[in-house]
Design a protein around this motif. Structure first.
Motif, PDB file in Angstrom:
ATOM      1  N   ASP A 176     -70.959-104.980  -7.185  1.00  0.00           N
ATOM      2  CA  ASP A 176     -70.262-104.783  -6.375  1.00  0.00           C
ATOM      3  C   ASP A 176     -70.161-103.744  -5.957  1.00  0.00           C
ATOM      4  OD1 ASP A 176     -70.138-107.716  -7.148  1.00  0.00           O
ATOM      5  OD2 ASP A 176     -68.491-108.499  -7.949  1.00  0.00           O
TER       6      ASP A 176
ATOM      7  N   PHE B  57     -80.614-108.970   7.929  1.00  0.00           N
ATOM      8  CA  PHE B  57     -81.313-109.741   7.189  1.00  0.00           C
ATOM      9  C   PHE B  57     -82.604-110.044   8.118  1.00  0.00           C
ATOM     10  CE2 PHE B  57     -78.042-109.989   3.926  1.00  0.00           C
ATOM     11  CZ  PHE B  57     -78.741-109.672   2.966  1.00  0.00           C
TER      12      PHE B  57
ATOM     13  N   PHE C 106     -71.951-115.539   8.606  1.00  0.00           N
ATOM     14  CA  PHE C 106     -71.489-116.677   7.983  1.00  0.00           C
ATOM     15  C   PHE C 106     -70.927-118.040   8.784  1.00  0.00           C
ATOM     16  CE2 PHE C 106     -70.372-113.301   5.176  1.00  0.00           C
ATOM     17  CZ  PHE C 106     -71.288-113.460   4.255  1.00  0.00           C
TER      18      PHE C 106
ATOM     19  N   HIS D 106     -69.224-120.539   9.481  1.00  0.00           N
ATOM     20  CA  HIS D 106     -67.743-120.966   9.682  1.00  0.00           C
ATOM     21  C   HIS D 106     -67.310-120.093  10.043  1.00  0.00           C
ATOM     22  CE1 HIS D 106     -68.283-119.361   5.545  1.00  0.00           C
ATOM     23  NE2 HIS D 106     -67.330-119.089   5.390  1.00  0.00           N
TER      24      HIS D 106
ATOM     25  N   GLN E  34     -76.343-117.615   2.446  1.00  0.00           N
ATOM     26  CA  GLN E  34     -75.343-117.067   2.435  1.00  0.00           C
ATOM     27  C   GLN E  34     -74.417-116.880   1.339  1.00  0.00           C
ATOM     28  OE1 GLN E  34     -73.737-117.746   4.932  1.00  0.00           O
ATOM     29  NE2 GLN E  34     -75.309-117.743   6.425  1.00  0.00           N
TER      30      GLN E  34
ATOM     31  N   ALA F 238     -76.243-112.658   1.472  1.00  0.00           N
ATOM     32  CA  ALA F 238     -75.700-111.803   2.010  1.00  0.00           C
ATOM     33  C   ALA F 238     -73.831-111.647   1.797  1.00  0.00           C
ATOM     34  CB  ALA F 238     -74.959-112.962   3.462  1.00  0.00           C
ATOM     35  N   ALA F 239     -73.047-112.730   1.378  1.00  0.00           N
ATOM     36  CA  ALA F 239     -71.838-112.482   1.229  1.00  0.00           C
ATOM     37  C   ALA F 239     -72.364-111.276  -0.451  1.00  0.00           C
ATOM     38  CB  ALA F 239     -71.273-112.918   0.671  1.00  0.00           C
ATOM     39  N   ARG F 240     -72.756-111.203  -1.020  1.00  0.00           N
ATOM     40  CA  ARG F 240     -72.503-110.266  -2.311  1.00  0.00           C
ATOM     41  C   ARG F 240     -72.880-108.797  -1.470  1.00  0.00           C
ATOM     42  NH1 ARG F 240     -72.414-112.453  -7.288  1.00  0.00           N
ATOM     43  NH2 ARG F 240     -71.438-110.112  -8.023  1.00  0.00           N
TER      44      ARG F 240
ATOM     45  N   LEU G 269     -68.824-108.679  -1.852  1.00  0.00           N
ATOM     46  CA  LEU G 269     -68.071-109.451  -2.065  1.00  0.00           C
ATOM     47  C   LEU G 269     -68.437-109.728  -3.394  1.00  0.00           C
ATOM     48  CD1 LEU G 269     -66.791-109.464   0.765  1.00  0.00           C
ATOM     49  CD2 LEU G 269     -67.321-111.834   0.671  1.00  0.00           C
ATOM     50  N   SER G 270     -67.259-109.898  -4.376  1.00  0.00           N
ATOM     51  CA  SER G 270     -67.825-110.573  -5.512  1.00  0.00           C
ATOM     52  C   SER G 270     -68.116-112.217  -6.053  1.00  0.00           C
ATOM     53  CB  SER G 270     -65.859-110.409  -7.071  1.00  0.00           C
ATOM     54  OG  SER G 270     -65.291-111.213  -5.908  1.00  0.00           O
ATOM     55  N   HIS G 271     -68.652-112.223  -6.910  1.00  0.00           N
ATOM     56  CA  HIS G 271     -69.182-113.804  -7.015  1.00  0.00           C
ATOM     57  C   HIS G 271     -67.478-115.018  -6.448  1.00  0.00           C
ATOM     58  CE1 HIS G 271     -71.794-117.143  -9.638  1.00  0.00           C
ATOM     59  NE2 HIS G 271     -69.717-117.564  -9.239  1.00  0.00           N
TER      60      HIS G 271
ATOM     61  N   GLN H 197     -64.598-113.969  -5.213  1.00  0.00           N
ATOM     62  CA  GLN H 197     -64.589-114.446  -3.425  1.00  0.00           C
ATOM     63  C   GLN H 197     -65.725-114.678  -2.401  1.00  0.00           C
ATOM     64  OE1 GLN H 197     -64.730-109.880  -2.939  1.00  0.00           O
ATOM     65  NE2 GLN H 197     -62.760-110.151  -2.342  1.00  0.00           N
TER      66      GLN H 197
ATOM     67  N   MET I 204     -64.365-116.973   0.079  1.00  0.00           N
ATOM     68  CA  MET I 204     -64.618-117.299   1.576  1.00  0.00           C
ATOM     69  C   MET I 204     -65.740-117.532   2.167  1.00  0.00           C
ATOM     70  SD  MET I 204     -62.799-113.378   1.178  1.00  0.00           S
ATOM     71  CE  MET I 204     -62.293-112.879   0.168  1.00  0.00           C
ATOM     72  N   VAL I 205     -66.764-117.793   1.153  1.00  0.00           N
ATOM     73  CA  VAL I 205     -68.568-118.176   1.823  1.00  0.00           C
ATOM     74  C   VAL I 205     -69.199-119.466   1.478  1.00  0.00           C
ATOM     75  CG1 VAL I 205     -70.402-117.457   2.153  1.00  0.00           C
ATOM     76  CG2 VAL I 205     -68.714-115.870   2.252  1.00  0.00           C
TER      77      VAL I 205
ATOM     78  N   PRO J 151     -65.836-123.145   1.623  1.00  0.00           N
ATOM     79  CA  PRO J 151     -65.295-123.518   2.821  1.00  0.00           C
ATOM     80  C   PRO J 151     -67.022-123.949   3.947  1.00  0.00           C
ATOM     81  CG  PRO J 151     -64.677-121.255   2.941  1.00  0.00           C
ATOM     82  CD  PRO J 151     -65.959-121.863   1.538  1.00  0.00           C
ATOM     83  N   GLN J 152     -67.468-123.644   3.326  1.00  0.00           N
ATOM     84  CA  GLN J 152     -69.113-124.109   3.971  1.00  0.00           C
ATOM     85  C   GLN J 152     -69.267-125.033   3.069  1.00  0.00           C
ATOM     86  OE1 GLN J 152     -72.636-121.690   5.229  1.00  0.00           O
ATOM     87  NE2 GLN J 152     -71.294-120.634   5.036  1.00  0.00           N
TER      88      GLN J 152
END
Lengths: 250, 282
Positions: free
Chosen positions: A81, A91, A97, A99, B177, B180-182, B186-188, B190, B194-195, B198-199
């Protein structure tokens, strides 16, 4: 440009990657100096995207090492991380995201990973978005934006926390030809500011104008590396000549 | 440039459409009324309708039993309230456990899978009996209120259903998604919080609301443990009067309670469908 006396940001030493029997990267050696823009070209399936994904630790290398500013990021003890937080990625399909509003997309990592105060992050994000002509989109959701605008937001998201290295993986391939220009102009701005970038693209004229060095990937290896003048003007390898003839043929 | 005005052609088409829709509304209305009239006539004209009406639709008894049943319904509402909270927490945990990857998490994954398999298969009534009579049997010194035991049993069952709905939603979020977050660092955890979640929730809102409606009526089953809820209150009156009207009253109250949620579910589903179809005619 003399890259030799600048600090090395990224160094790949004999990187291999296999998916089952499919040997995608067959010993890649590559160095990128600070402020250098390296563009990777090559046919689909030549390993461009896999190369990007191994650097970002989305794929684990099967051999060799990757050093980021001298740190071995392929060491199993490394906190992935923390490494990813030092690298910005954009990308092909934006991957915003859906939302979250534009502002929250852009400030998410700053707030949650880098511990920057929300109002500080917001001010910086608004500054960047305004600079790149997205000032009016701050509070919109991504689906209200055109593809070009979405990709520019994605780039702002990636540069928000001043990454040591930017990885741009075919960022214009999913865009309408009319919208490619606005995204490439932004990349030119980033180069002017001195960002260190590794970029995979099919836009040959852009590669020629923006790259300090071109890497031609062929079946899992950087077959030919050189300045744009040399690669496009006087390619040494027959595979390079053949590829360029195909992609620049009208 | 002059502002656009619909042409004769378009005006004529609109008129035709309006006429056609007026005609179909009329046909629907007439056929519904006719069907209802025939059904009512069949019931009312049956030879023993009088006694059925007295046993099931006795206004006097309905009036008398109403306050008691309403009081019972208040217990159902409280059980529903707490069960909803427990289900939300437990189901999210289960769905998250099932989404963990890597051999390290095998025990957690297996546990969550076993749980959802078991409680989706078990009839709610059996779980109620097992929890309601089994747990108090473990220690006869402590008395746990039956309503609490009922809440536990309902929560156990619905957590399994809701966990599966949530998991389906989480799997429907495109892997890009997560990447992109990782990639942002962001940790697993998180990324999930957060991603992904919610979706996922947005995708499964209609299914979750449907489960909630279903749970709204299943809280009436706690009466089998002896908790004086709406159903049990109705049963008490029925046993005193030998009249089934209180059950009808309780049933109508349950329907009334679920009605707003059912309409809301429909509205939410319709809105989502509209957004996805982008206003096509098919």
């Amino acid at each position: 440009m003399n890259a030799a006396n600048r600090a090395t940001v990224l160094e790949l030493q004999g990187v291999h990657k296999l998916f089952g029997d499919n040997h995608v990267l067959k010993g890649v050696d590559l160095e990128i100096a600070s402020h250098e823009v390296v563009v990777v070209i090559g046919a689909s399936g030549s390993g461009k995207s896999t190369l990007m994904r191994t650097i970002n630790l989305i794929e684990r290398v099967d051999d060799g090492r990757i050093l980021l500013s001298g740190d071995d990021i392929t060491d199993p003890a490394v906190d992935v991380d923390k490494v990813r937080a030092r690298i910005g990625v954009v990308f092909q399909h934006f991957n915003l995201f859906p939302h979250m509003r534009v502002i929250d997309n852009v400030t998410l990592a700053a707030r949650k990973v880098h511990g920057i105060a929300p109002d500080v992050a917001r001010d910086r994000a608004i500054g960047l978005l305004e600079k790149f002509g997205l000032g009016e989109k701050v509070d919109d959701y991504p689906d209200r934006l055109s593809g070009g605008q979405q990709q520019r937001v994605a780039i702002v998201r990636a540069i928000m926390t001043d990454p040591e290295l930017l990885l741009l993986d075919e960022i214009t391939s999913a865009l309408d030809p009319m919208l490619v220009g606005e995204v490439l102009d932004l990349v030119r701005d980033l180069k002017a500011q001195g960002s260190t970038m590794l970029m995979a693209t099919h836009e040959m004229s852009f590669a020629r104008s923006v790259a300090d060095r071109i890497v031609f990937m062929h079946s899992g290896r950087p077959l030919e590396v050189g300045t744009p003048e040399q690669i496009f003007g006087d390619p040494q390898q027959p595979e390079t000549r053949e590829f360029l003839a195909r992609v620049t043929h009208r | 440039m002059e502002a656009w005005q619909p042409s004769e052609l378009e005006l004529d088409r609109r008129l035709q459409r309006r006429r056609a829709s007026r005609r179909s509304v009329l046909v629907a209305l007439v056929s519904t009324v006719a069907f209802a009239a025939v059904a009512a006539w069949l019931v009312v004209s049956s030879p023993d309708w009088e006694s059925v009406r007295n046993t099931f639709f006795n206004l006097e008894i309905a009036k008398d039993s109403f306050p008691k049943i309403l009081e019972g319904l208040w217990l159902n509402i409280r059980v529903l309230f707490f069960a909803t909270i427990v289900v939300a927490v437990v189901a999210t945990l289960l769905a998250t456990m099932r989404s963990l990857r890597g051999p390290v998490f095998f025990p957690l994954r297996a546990l969550a899978t076993g749980y959802t398999d078991l409680f989706r298969g078990l009839p709610v009534l059996i779980v109620l009996y097992l929890v309601g009579f089994g747990i108090p049997g473990l220690n006869t010194e402590v008395r746990i209120p039956v309503a609490v035991l009922g809440t536990i049993a309902i929560s156990l069952c619905y957590s399994a259903y809701v966990a599966e709905v949530l998991r389906a939603g989480m799997e429907a979020v495109h892997p890009s998604q997560r990447i992109a977050a990782r990639s942002l660092g962001l940790s697993h955890a998180q990324t999930l919080r957060m991603v992904v979640i919610p979706q996922a929730l947005r995708k499964v809102v209609p299914a979750l609301m449907n489960d909630f409606v279903s749970m709204q009526k299943d809280v009436g089953l706690i009466s089998v443990l002896g908790a004086v809820d709406a159903v049990r209150a109705a049963q008490i009156v029925q046993q005193q009067t030998y009249n089934f009207t209180p059950y009808v009253v309780a049933g109508l109250l349950f329907v009334a309670m679920s009605f707003p949620m059912i309409r809301l579910t429909d509205a939410v589903s319709a809105r989502m469908a509209k957004r996805e179809q982008q206003g096509g005619t098919v």
